[in-house]
Design a protein around this motif. Structure first.
Motif, PDB file in Angstrom:
ATOM      1  N   GLU A  79       0.863  -1.182   0.000  1.00  0.00           N
ATOM      2  CA  GLU A  79       0.000   0.000   0.000  1.00  0.00           C
ATOM      3  C   GLU A  79       0.895   1.226   0.000  1.00  0.00           C
ATOM      4  O   GLU A  79       1.796   1.345   0.832  1.00  0.00           O
ATOM      5  CB  GLU A  79      -0.877  -0.026   1.253  1.00  0.00           C
ATOM      6  N   TYR A  80       0.653   2.143  -0.938  1.00  0.00           N
ATOM      7  CA  TYR A  80       1.484   3.329  -1.084  1.00  0.00           C
ATOM      8  C   TYR A  80       0.601   4.551  -1.264  1.00  0.00           C
ATOM      9  O   TYR A  80      -0.393   4.503  -1.996  1.00  0.00           O
ATOM     10  CB  TYR A  80       2.407   3.204  -2.303  1.00  0.00           C
ATOM     11  N   LYS A  81       0.980   5.634  -0.616  1.00  0.00           N
ATOM     12  CA  LYS A  81       0.248   6.886  -0.741  1.00  0.00           C
ATOM     13  C   LYS A  81       1.025   7.810  -1.675  1.00  0.00           C
ATOM     14  O   LYS A  81       2.232   8.001  -1.506  1.00  0.00           O
ATOM     15  CB  LYS A  81       0.080   7.530   0.634  1.00  0.00           C
ATOM     16  N   PHE A 138      -4.251   6.338  -2.872  1.00  0.00           N
ATOM     17  CA  PHE A 138      -3.580   5.135  -2.408  1.00  0.00           C
ATOM     18  C   PHE A 138      -3.486   4.180  -3.590  1.00  0.00           C
ATOM     19  O   PHE A 138      -4.465   3.969  -4.304  1.00  0.00           O
ATOM     20  CB  PHE A 138      -4.350   4.469  -1.258  1.00  0.00           C
ATOM     21  N   GLU A 151      -8.102   8.979  -1.538  1.00  0.00           N
ATOM     22  CA  GLU A 151      -7.847   8.853  -0.103  1.00  0.00           C
ATOM     23  C   GLU A 151      -9.163   8.668   0.654  1.00  0.00           C
ATOM     24  O   GLU A 151      -9.271   7.806   1.534  1.00  0.00           O
ATOM     25  CB  GLU A 151      -7.105  10.077   0.428  1.00  0.00           C
ATOM     26  N   TRP A 200     -10.598   5.138   0.082  1.00  0.00           N
ATOM     27  CA  TRP A 200      -9.769   4.110   0.729  1.00  0.00           C
ATOM     28  C   TRP A 200      -9.994   4.115   2.239  1.00  0.00           C
ATOM     29  O   TRP A 200     -10.138   3.062   2.846  1.00  0.00           O
ATOM     30  CB  TRP A 200      -8.302   4.327   0.384  1.00  0.00           C
TER      31      TRP A 200
END
Length: 143
Positions: free
Chosen positions: A5-7, A104, A117, A120
């Protein structure tokens, strides 16, 4: 396998940087389309071909199958990763997934998902996703 998981941030031109691990798996070109739950799905060209073969077997006589195919393929586009590791997300897909600034990007085995965002956070707060309920569903599925 695509995991994690990456923002990231969508810039004012609609571009977002993909995590390097995802770029390695997806390749320089991949397919991005409308996903379920108001997110976007991204598939490597190889995985997209596998999915296409499965979807070709859906009966054209089924109204639900036709509706799903239209939803899934009409929104699809081929993305190319630029030298900075970014992709341009078309306006129609940004609107569908409500992608504003913060997003995300998550790995889900054979695809990535791109979430706003807000969506999510709402998905992760969903009470139906409690660890106990997930464990019960996994048991029902034989996992």
């Amino acid at each position: 396998m695509l995991i994690g998981e990456y923002k990231h941030v969508v810039d004012n031109k609609g571009r977002v940087t993909l995590p390097s691990k995802f770029r390695e798996e997806l390749g320089e070109r991949f397919i991005l389309t409308k996903g379920l739950d108001n997110c976007l799905f991204g598939y490597s060209l190889k995985e997209w071909a596998v999915l296409e073969e499965k979807l070709k077997k859906l009966p054209l006589t089924s109204k639900d199958a036709r509706a799903f195919l239209r939803f899934f393929f009409a929104g699809a586009c081929e993305c190319e990763v630029d030298k900075q590791g970014r992709i341009l997300i078309p306006q129609n897909l940004r609107e569908y997934a409500n992608l504003q600034k913060e997003v995300f990007i998550i790995g889900v085995m054979t695809r990535i998902e791109i979430w706003s965002e807000e969506n999510w956070q709402r998905e992760m707060a969903d009470e139906s996703l409690s660890v106990e309920k997930i464990a019960q569903k996994m048991e029902e599925l034989g996992i």
